[in-house]
Design a protein around this motif. Structure first.
Motif, mmCIF file in Angstrom:
data_model
loop_
_atom_site.group_PDB
_atom_site.id
_atom_site.type_symbol
_atom_site.label_atom_id
_atom_site.label_comp_id
_atom_site.label_asym_id
_atom_site.label_seq_id
_atom_site.Cartn_x
_atom_site.Cartn_y
_atom_site.Cartn_z
ATOM 1 N N ASP A 595 37.422 36.541 49.544
ATOM 2 C CA ASP A 595 38.839 36.383 49.647
ATOM 3 C C ASP A 595 39.543 37.549 50.266
ATOM 4 O O ASP A 595 38.899 38.712 50.348
ATOM 5 C CB ASP A 595 39.292 36.654 48.143
ATOM 6 C CG ASP A 595 39.050 35.425 47.371
ATOM 7 O OD1 ASP A 595 38.527 34.322 47.814
ATOM 8 O OD2 ASP A 595 39.019 35.493 45.866
ATOM 9 N N ASP A 597 41.967 39.209 49.839
ATOM 10 C CA ASP A 597 42.438 40.460 49.028
ATOM 11 C C ASP A 597 41.062 41.496 48.967
ATOM 12 O O ASP A 597 41.468 42.665 48.708
ATOM 13 C CB ASP A 597 42.869 40.135 47.600
ATOM 14 C CG ASP A 597 44.655 39.774 47.637
ATOM 15 O OD1 ASP A 597 45.289 39.792 48.598
ATOM 16 O OD2 ASP A 597 45.117 39.725 46.626
ATOM 17 N N GLY A 633 39.839 44.227 37.353
ATOM 18 C CA GLY A 633 39.658 42.851 36.868
ATOM 19 C C GLY A 633 39.238 42.864 35.376
ATOM 20 O O GLY A 633 39.476 41.860 34.677
ATOM 21 N N SER A 735 49.753 44.821 38.076
ATOM 22 C CA SER A 735 49.902 43.503 39.158
ATOM 23 C C SER A 735 50.935 43.784 40.001
ATOM 24 O O SER A 735 50.976 43.785 41.292
ATOM 25 C CB SER A 735 50.385 42.388 38.407
ATOM 26 O OG SER A 735 51.582 42.358 37.569
ATOM 27 N N THR A 745 46.358 38.336 44.722
ATOM 28 C CA THR A 745 45.794 38.664 43.348
ATOM 29 C C THR A 745 47.037 38.789 42.393
ATOM 30 O O THR A 745 46.653 38.409 41.180
ATOM 31 C CB THR A 745 44.766 39.722 43.428
ATOM 32 O OG1 THR A 745 43.754 39.759 44.259
ATOM 33 C CG2 THR A 745 44.396 40.364 41.954
ATOM 34 N N LEU A 783 39.339 37.605 37.809
ATOM 35 C CA LEU A 783 40.022 37.768 38.999
ATOM 36 C C LEU A 783 39.300 37.902 40.369
ATOM 37 O O LEU A 783 39.717 37.647 41.288
ATOM 38 C CB LEU A 783 41.177 38.792 38.772
ATOM 39 C CG LEU A 783 42.033 38.959 37.965
ATOM 40 C CD1 LEU A 783 42.723 40.335 37.702
ATOM 41 C CD2 LEU A 783 43.286 37.782 38.214
ATOM 42 N N PHE A 784 38.161 38.352 40.045
ATOM 43 C CA PHE A 784 37.149 38.875 41.011
ATOM 44 C C PHE A 784 35.750 38.250 40.802
ATOM 45 O O PHE A 784 35.386 38.158 39.600
ATOM 46 C CB PHE A 784 37.075 40.411 41.367
ATOM 47 C CG PHE A 784 38.698 41.073 41.561
ATOM 48 C CD1 PHE A 784 39.190 40.662 42.682
ATOM 49 C CD2 PHE A 784 39.023 41.538 40.481
ATOM 50 C CE1 PHE A 784 40.518 41.290 42.619
ATOM 51 C CE2 PHE A 784 40.398 42.295 40.539
ATOM 52 C CZ PHE A 784 41.088 42.064 41.527
#
Length: 896
Positions: A595, A597, A633, A735, A745, A783-784
């Motif tokens: 990704d 990010d 994450g 965030s 993200t 998230l990852f």
């Protein structure tokens, strides 16, 4: 080993000295007296600014077969991020006892030193022996508790090579050094960048003993008050300065259209500027982020010849490719334009006429190669021939790719036109120069004020001052090219503006294409702050030449207020090279399946703010798996999954206890420092601060263990609800803090938290309850993803390029680092600037050797190096070396 040391000395030099002595290698070391900056010259004339990097380099060249494993990399980083700060603080404050953090760090190191066989690693031996020696020499008693480490250190310190290294250095000013560094890093609280005991060497527990009662009370008040009421903030274009607001104009160096940008290009300008722009928006400042492709000059003509296209077709092709790369990386320009526009011609020629009317231009004659067959003067890249230094038959007119030396095109043996292969002739051509010496007083007055702003990096100031130190020289602003902005003055209409003069004007013309009211940004210095982002080789154009041109117009232009320059990002063991297929370029990153990010995160984590850094696949995996996956994450996913599984996705009620308020106060402290560092554009530091906040969250969950509390009494279950809601709200704050760095993200987190969009538009000054009790979240998901060694090895091999190409062959300048100005008939101005800086540094070496009455042979060698550098600089500028020498002798006779 040759040492070039300007006292006071940095103890970091000891690391390199020990490595040199143990490996019997030579290396030139120096330190800047004013900033305590280490600079280490490599045999290739490149410079390192990290002692740890130099130790790794020395071991690599001495033992090329040895591979640095992940554990070594991990402990090298831990020394830099944790141990060094503890040593600095202890010695600077002259403490009698070790802090709890320092004791924890040394305990972990003592245990690992034997169990993990660290004492057998030659790289770690050099680094840790030198790092701990100041402690051993002055406070041995505090180390005795750590027997394994202390015993090893005392034995190692007696080794002949270590004693030799000690004898080469002066330790008179060590205390002064530690005091200075401690002041510079006063905001650092001995953080450790690891995650958990099995993931990195040490986990730090944040101390709370310095939290004042007022801080605790403020933390509780802010939490209870909730977020400030705020309607959704939308940006409406065109964005124009507004009175009474903070108006920030952001530019990043205009990338060339003759190639696809690589990772070094991206972090050096557009990505760094994007992070700051996004932060400005979160602060509700009135900001405009402008960029575009630099499309004129020799580099474009050369690329057009190579691809069989017209220059305009090349510009169209690569402008589109650049846009696609930046879109994928999430670079959010307010406007991305180009320099091949009518606005560029109009504004560039207007500035030119102002300079002409104000008598800041002068004619000078230069000699160039001319091709009669093509009826044109040849830019250096349109000339090929035999190198006069190494006899390589395919040398370019500006540089030989075999020996790497800069060349003056007229000195090539058997030169030939690259377009038709005809032999060119030497002809004279008259050009226009800007009289920088006449403009220098105005420039100095501007810089005196601008330098006081927080956004200037140390290297930007240093490079600028080096240009001013010996006085400015007239600079040519025209070229005998076809592709460029035409010069409107009679007698010069067959010429175009030299790209370094023309390209920075692109910021103005691109803004003019964005809005007809562009002058409200560019002729409004009283209300506009101008931030420039670039790599260090572009500094002189933006800090000296471009401001001088604008000052010479006597129009009230907005001049640079903050100039943020990075060092270089290298790739694995060398440089990025498109021609050899070495390194990751923008389009490659998209092909990896990783990704955008994640790429943004690692590039910003490795952002070369104070020294050159290196993209490394093993480290890329390590940082992703430990920092993103297992820290950030892990924390957010744990909090959301527990909320979903235990409370049906509904946030429970909160009843704060002392531990909760302490956490809130600690986060508020980090939040304050985050904003201070963002103001100073310390992006790398702030990314690590975000990770530190996440660590606080993981520790908070681990200490309170709400999953266990749910099995207890009614009061325990109530406590579990408080911990859960506090953790989810901390995840939301993370965030927001992460959005400038990893925008995609952040959006995923907002979606999983079902966060009201109006809360995502502004950075809160305090950690508060953003999401109230009773708020319903959406379904959480990781998230990852984890990266594995096999994947990294495959990608490393894919982008390793042609391994048979000799490493010593230098690469064309446009392939090395982000630039905006590089389209000359001679060497690029960034190359000239680099050579002039080397001349200045070598001149200082000669002066010091003479002052210290060194041996004649040593002085003679240094003088010869200085003369060679001066010759290279003269050739790069297209000067007549013979006339320069004779002029120097005449001047010398006059002085005598």
């Amino acid at each position: 080993m040759s040492l070039v040391v300007k006292s006071p000395i940095s103890p970091e030099l000891l690391k390199v000295a020990v490595a040199c002595r143990s490996l019997k290698r030579e290396m030139s070391l120096s330190i800047d007296t004013s900033e305590y900056l280490l600079s280490i010259k490599l045999p290739s004339t490149a410079v390192l600014f990290s002692a740890n990097a130099a130790v790794r380099y020395l071991h690599k060249v001495s033992k090329p077969g040895d591979q640095v494993n992940y554990k070594t990399l991990q402990w090298i980083e831990w020394e830099q991020q944790c141990l060094r700060q503890n040593v600095i603080q202890f010695l600077a404050l002259q403490q009698k006892e070790l802090s709890a953090d320092f004791q924890s760090a040394l305990s972990a190191l003592n245990e690992a030193w034997t169990k993990q066989d660290l004492d057998q690693d030659p790289i770690l031996q050099c680094i840790y022996a030198a790092a701990l020696y100041p402690l051993l020499s002055q406070h041995e008693s505090v180390l005795k508790k750590y027997s394994h480490l202390c015993d090893w250190l005392k034995k190692y310190a007696e080794k002949p090579h270590f004693r030799e290294a000690l004898g080469m250095l002066s330790w008179d000013c060590v205390s002064e050094y530690f005091t200075h560094v401690h002041k510079e890093n006063s905001s650092v609280k001995s953080r450790v960048d690891g995650q958990s005991k099995h993931q990195s060497p040490v986990v730090e527990k944040k101390a709370t003993d310095q939290i004042s009662p007022s801080d605790l009370k403020a933390a509780e008040t802010a939490w209870v008050a909730g977020p400030a009421s705020n309607s959704e903030i939308e940006r409406h274009h065109p964005i124009l300065p507004e009175k009474g607001k903070r108006n920030i104009l952001i530019t990043s160096a205009l990338p060339y259209v003759n190639n696809i940008p690589h990772l070094g290009n991206i972090i050096g300008c557009v990505l760094s500027a994007d992070v700051f722009s996004r932060y400005c928006r979160l602060r509700n400042w009135n900001c405009l982020y402008i960029c575009g492709t630099d499309e004129y000059g020799t580099a474009t003509e050369t690329k057009a010849v190579q691809e069989g296209l017209t220059p305009q077709q090349i510009c169209d092709k690569y402008n589109k490719l650049h846009r696609e790369v930046y879109d994928w990386f999430g670079i959010d320009f307010d406007y991305f334009g180009r320099t091949t526009t009518e606005a560029q011609t109009k504004i560039a020629q207007d500035i030119f006429w102002h300079l002409h009317r104000n008598n800041y231009l002068m004619p000078q004659t230069v000699e160039q190669l001319y091709c009669a067959s093509c009826d044109r003067f040849l830019a250096d890249r349109f000339v090929e021939g035999t190198c006069p230094l190494c006899n390589y038959e395919d040398a370019r007119g500006d540089q030989c790719d075999k020996c790497g030396k800069l060349i003056n095109a007229i000195e090539l043996k058997a030169p030939r036109c690259k377009l038709c292969s005809s032999p060119p002739e030497v002809k004279s051509s008259e050009h226009l120069y800007i009289d920088l010496p006449k403009l220098e007083p105005k420039l100095r007055e501007h810089l005196k004020k601008s330098f006081s702003n927080s956004g200037w990096t140390g290297n930007a100031k240093m490079i600028t001052e080096s240009w001013l130190r010996d006085g400015l020289k007239p600079r040519c602003i025209t070229r005998d090219l076809k592709w460029g902005t035409p010069v409107p003055l009679e007698g010069y209409t067959d010429k175009v503006f030299y790209v370094w003069f023309d390209a920075p004007i692109g910021y103005l013309s691109i803004t003019a294409n964005y809005t007809s009211e562009w002058e409200k940004w560019w002729k409004n210095p009283a209300e506009v702050e101008l931030y420039n982002f670039m790599a260090k080789d572009n500094v002189p154009f933006h800090s000296v030449i471009f401001p001088s041109c604008l000052l010479g117009t006597d129009d009230d232009y907005s001049l640079v207020s903050h100039l943020n320059a990075t060092e270089y990002l290298n790739y694995e063991d060398g440089k990025f090279s498109k021609s050899r297929g070495v390194g990751v370029f923008g389009n490659h990153a998209q092909e990896t399946g990783i990704d955008a990010d994640i790429w943004r995160f690692y590039l910003l984590y490795m952002r070369p703010e104070n020294q050159d850094t290196t993209f490394n696949w093993s480290d890329f995996m390590l940082k992703n798996n430990s920092e993103l996956l297992n820290n950030l994450g892990n924390f957010i996913n744990r909090a959301l999954k527990f909320t979903a599984g235990t409370y049906g996705g509904i946030l429970p009620e909160v009843v704060l206890r002392d531990k909760d308020i302490e956490l809130i106060a600690l986060v508020n402290r980090e939040l304050e420092e985050y904003m201070v560092d963002m103001e100073k554009i310390r992006l790398k530091e702030n990314l690590k601060r975000i990770l530190n906040v996440s660590k606080l969250g993981n520790q908070y969950l681990q200490e309170n263990q709400p999953w266990k509390l749910m099995k207890g009494s009614a009061e325990d279950k109530k406590r579990a609800g408080t911990v859960t809601t506090v953790a989810v709200n901390l995840g939301f704050l993370l965030s927001i803090l992460s959005e400038p760095f990893m925008p995609a993200t952040a959006k995923i987190i907002w979606e999983q938290m079902n966060a009201p969009m109006e809360l995502t538009k502004t950075l809160s000054m305090k950690f508060t309850q953003f999401l109230p009790s009773g708020h319903a979240i959406n379904k959480p998901s990781p998230l990852f993803r984890k990266l594995d060694e096999k994947e990294m090895e495959d990608l490393k091999n894919r982008y390793a390029g042609d391994q048979e190409t000799p490493k010593q062959e230098s690469q064309p300048k446009e392939e090395s680092q982000p630039q905006v100005c590089n389209g000359s008939n001679k060497a690029s101005d960034s190359e000239i600037a680099a050579l002039e800086a080397k001349v200045s540094a070598q001149g200082q070496v000669v002066r010091e050797l003479k002052s210290n009455k060194a041996e004649k042979s040593v002085i003679d060698k240094a003088v010869m190096e200085l003369l060679e550098l001066k010759k290279a600089a003269a050739l790069a500028k297209g000067e007549d070396i013979n006339s320069q020498k004779s002029g120097g002798k005449k001047n010398k006779k006059k002085k005598s």
